[in-house]
Design an enzyme around this catalytic site. Structure first.
Site, PDB file in Angstrom:
ATOM      1  N   ARG A 216       0.863  -1.175   0.000  1.00 42.58           N
ATOM      2  CA  ARG A 216       0.000   0.000   0.000  1.00 42.58           C
ATOM      3  C   ARG A 216       0.905   1.232   0.000  1.00 42.58           C
ATOM      4  O   ARG A 216       2.040   1.179   0.484  1.00 42.58           O
ATOM      5  CB  ARG A 216      -0.912   0.021   1.220  1.00 42.58           C
ATOM      6  CG  ARG A 216      -1.818  -1.200   1.367  1.00 42.58           C
ATOM      7  CD  ARG A 216      -2.627  -1.120   2.662  1.00 42.58           C
ATOM      8  NE  ARG A 216      -3.530  -2.261   2.812  1.00 42.58           N
ATOM      9  CZ  ARG A 216      -3.246  -3.374   3.469  1.00 42.58           C
ATOM     10  NH1 ARG A 216      -2.056  -3.510   4.057  1.00 42.58           N
ATOM     11  NH2 ARG A 216      -4.129  -4.361   3.558  1.00 42.58           N
ATOM     12  N   LYS A 241      -2.244  -2.109   7.856  1.00 41.06           N
ATOM     13  CA  LYS A 241      -3.684  -1.960   8.063  1.00 41.06           C
ATOM     14  C   LYS A 241      -4.161  -2.984   9.091  1.00 41.06           C
ATOM     15  O   LYS A 241      -3.784  -4.153   9.036  1.00 41.06           O
ATOM     16  CB  LYS A 241      -4.422  -2.182   6.733  1.00 41.06           C
ATOM     17  CG  LYS A 241      -5.885  -1.803   6.770  1.00 41.06           C
ATOM     18  CD  LYS A 241      -6.489  -1.894   5.384  1.00 41.06           C
ATOM     19  CE  LYS A 241      -7.949  -1.477   5.399  1.00 41.06           C
ATOM     20  NZ  LYS A 241      -8.562  -1.545   4.048  1.00 41.06           N
ATOM     21  N   HIS A 305      -2.298   2.619  -6.058  1.00 39.22           N
ATOM     22  CA  HIS A 305      -2.761   1.367  -5.438  1.00 39.22           C
ATOM     23  C   HIS A 305      -2.924   0.262  -6.479  1.00 39.22           C
ATOM     24  O   HIS A 305      -2.929  -0.922  -6.132  1.00 39.22           O
ATOM     25  CB  HIS A 305      -4.080   1.595  -4.694  1.00 39.22           C
ATOM     26  CG  HIS A 305      -4.405   0.528  -3.703  1.00 39.22           C
ATOM     27  ND1 HIS A 305      -3.705   0.374  -2.521  1.00 39.22           N
ATOM     28  CD2 HIS A 305      -5.334  -0.459  -3.706  1.00 39.22           C
ATOM     29  CE1 HIS A 305      -4.205  -0.654  -1.846  1.00 39.22           C
ATOM     30  NE2 HIS A 305      -5.185  -1.174  -2.548  1.00 39.22           N
ATOM     31  N   ARG A 308      -0.359  -2.508  -6.431  1.00 38.92           N
ATOM     32  CA  ARG A 308      -0.641  -3.601  -5.477  1.00 38.92           C
ATOM     33  C   ARG A 308      -1.637  -4.581  -6.095  1.00 38.92           C
ATOM     34  O   ARG A 308      -1.472  -5.805  -5.989  1.00 38.92           O
ATOM     35  CB  ARG A 308      -1.179  -3.013  -4.176  1.00 38.92           C
ATOM     36  CG  ARG A 308      -1.619  -4.027  -3.127  1.00 38.92           C
ATOM     37  CD  ARG A 308      -1.986  -3.288  -1.842  1.00 38.92           C
ATOM     38  NE  ARG A 308      -2.816  -4.071  -0.945  1.00 38.92           N
ATOM     39  CZ  ARG A 308      -2.350  -4.893  -0.003  1.00 38.92           C
ATOM     40  NH1 ARG A 308      -1.053  -5.049   0.134  1.00 38.92           N
ATOM     41  NH2 ARG A 308      -3.182  -5.553   0.797  1.00 38.92           N
ATOM     42  N   HIS A 331      -4.143  -9.653   4.100  1.00 38.85           N
ATOM     43  CA  HIS A 331      -5.598  -9.669   4.198  1.00 38.85           C
ATOM     44  C   HIS A 331      -6.047 -10.509   5.386  1.00 38.85           C
ATOM     45  O   HIS A 331      -5.565 -11.639   5.570  1.00 38.85           O
ATOM     46  CB  HIS A 331      -6.220 -10.240   2.927  1.00 38.85           C
ATOM     47  CG  HIS A 331      -6.147  -9.315   1.753  1.00 38.85           C
ATOM     48  ND1 HIS A 331      -6.307  -9.733   0.450  1.00 38.85           N
ATOM     49  CD2 HIS A 331      -5.937  -7.966   1.679  1.00 38.85           C
ATOM     50  CE1 HIS A 331      -6.188  -8.707  -0.368  1.00 38.85           C
ATOM     51  NE2 HIS A 331      -5.961  -7.630   0.358  1.00 38.85           N
ATOM     52  N   TYR A 340      -9.247 -11.330  -6.703  1.00 38.23           N
ATOM     53  CA  TYR A 340      -8.244 -11.368  -7.771  1.00 38.23           C
ATOM     54  C   TYR A 340      -8.387 -12.604  -8.656  1.00 38.23           C
ATOM     55  O   TYR A 340      -7.835 -12.641  -9.756  1.00 38.23           O
ATOM     56  CB  TYR A 340      -6.834 -11.291  -7.178  1.00 38.23           C
ATOM     57  CG  TYR A 340      -6.578 -10.004  -6.458  1.00 38.23           C
ATOM     58  CD1 TYR A 340      -6.429  -8.811  -7.159  1.00 38.23           C
ATOM     59  CD2 TYR A 340      -6.519  -9.952  -5.072  1.00 38.23           C
ATOM     60  CE1 TYR A 340      -6.221  -7.607  -6.499  1.00 38.23           C
ATOM     61  CE2 TYR A 340      -6.307  -8.756  -4.401  1.00 38.23           C
ATOM     62  CZ  TYR A 340      -6.161  -7.591  -5.119  1.00 38.23           C
ATOM     63  OH  TYR A 340      -5.951  -6.404  -4.459  1.00 38.23           O
TER      64      TYR A 340
END
Length: 358
Positions: A216, A241, A305, A308, A331, A340
């Site tokens: 990120r 995050k 972004h 990524r 994640h 994805y």
């Protein structure tokens, strides 16, 4: 010797023509003025106040190493006194729960929009039916997008469930269906072109690491030299995050480039530092990507972004197990990573259209 003489700089907050500004005052010195004007081309001189001033924005505060503007002070100006205590408790609860500054700004701003509309009506006396009517107003009158409406609902939900402890309050309020949007990605040729047209070594390495490690933008600018372990070819992404640490693989491709960069720029703490030695700003990194896109003549409406997204999609196309991709991206839920699979499916790409058989 006169050029090396230290100068005292006074910084204060105030207003100019009714707008919040940052005042910067220092004894006159032509070289110092030239450096200041070069760094802050939007700075203006006030004859009446005998000082330089800049718009009081968080961007300018960041560049001057000042604390960000407290969004609470800004919002309280537009809220009826009867709801100001509720707003203060709201921000206090967010801070006590250790939400990130970005989330606190977003939630407080969205909750503040409700308080403005309520005017003198106490927010803690709202019924579920009236709140339902407010969200219909957001849809029909304000024309909020689905994403922004979800953000506003989450912010208001936090107040009733976390501040007032009314956990079942939102059960009667339906949520709009979220749009199923696929991430926008760049293909290999476009990625290569972006690197080729970026002449500045710092900018090129920043983009290469964003793509090569799937970072990120907030993670790349916070990356410290001590986080890079070239012996193990691992990089620590600290407090990402969700306040989680994770390790990503350092690409072999950049190892020599990284050493050359270190010798050239000699960063002290952060891998990417601004002119003042502080960490590179998010806006600067975003600007680097936009400039590279323009030079590469890639006409896609995407931001940094997307590097990524491209990293994850390309790993998927190369056959990497989705659980490994989930860990590399950091994640929490594998469902986030599964998006994805809809973008990078090589088997689907190999299926020919019936039109090709005619």
């Amino acid at each position: 010797m006169a050029e090396n003489k230290p100068y005292s700089v006074q910084i204060s907050y105030g207003e100019h023509f009714g707008k919040p500004v940052i005042w910067i005052r220092f004894p006159y010195n032509k070289a110092l003025v030239d450096r200041f004007r070069h760094k802050f081309p939007r700075a203006r001189w006030s004859i009446s106040q005998k000082g330089w001033y800049l718009a009081d924005t968080n961007f300018n505060r960041e560049r001057l190493h000042l604390p960000p503007r407290d969004i609470l002070d800004k919002i309280l100006l537009h809220i009826h006194p009867i709801n100001q205590d509720a707003c203060q408790k709201y921000v206090e609860t967010l801070k006590l729960k250790a939400y990130s500054p970005a989330t606190i700004r977003t939630y407080t701003n969205e909750f503040g929009q409700l308080l403005k509309i309520l005017n003198h009506h106490p927010v803690n006396e709202l019924t579920a039916e009236r709140l339902r009517g407010y969200f219909l107003f957001c849809i029909n009158q304000l024309k909020l997008s689905e994403n922004l409406l979800h953000s506003r609902i989450n912010a208001v939900k936090f107040y009733f469930e976390q501040v007032l402890q009314q956990e079942s309050f939102f059960m009667e309020i339906p949520r709009p269906k979220k749009a199923s949007l696929l991430p926008k990605v760049l293909n290999n040729r476009e990625i290569k072109k972006i690197f080729e047209v970026t002449d500045n070594n710092k900018h090129k390495l920043l983009l290469q690491l964003c793509y090569g490690m799937g970072l990120r933008v907030s993670e790349i600018v916070r990356l410290k030299i001590q986080d890079i372990d070239s012996g193990r070819m691992k990089v620590l992404i600290e407090a990402a995050k969700g306040k989680k640490d994770r390790y990503v693989n350092l690409p072999n491709y950049v190892l020599g480039i990284l050493r050359t960069y270190y010798k050239q720029y000699k960063p002290a703490k952060y891998l990417f530092e601004g002119q003042d030695g502080q960490q590179y700003s998010v806006r600067s990194a975003q600007a680097v990507f936009k400039q590279a896109m323009r030079k590469a003549k890639i006409n896609k409406t995407i931001g940094i972004h997307s590097l990524r997204h491209s990293y994850a999609t390309h790993l998927m196309e190369y056959g990497t197990d989705i659980q490994f991709i989930q860990k590399l991206l950091g994640h929490k839920d594998i469902k986030t990573t599964q998006i994805y699979t809809h973008v990078g499916d090589r088997q689907l790409s190999n299926i020919k259209s019936p039109l090709d058989f005619l």
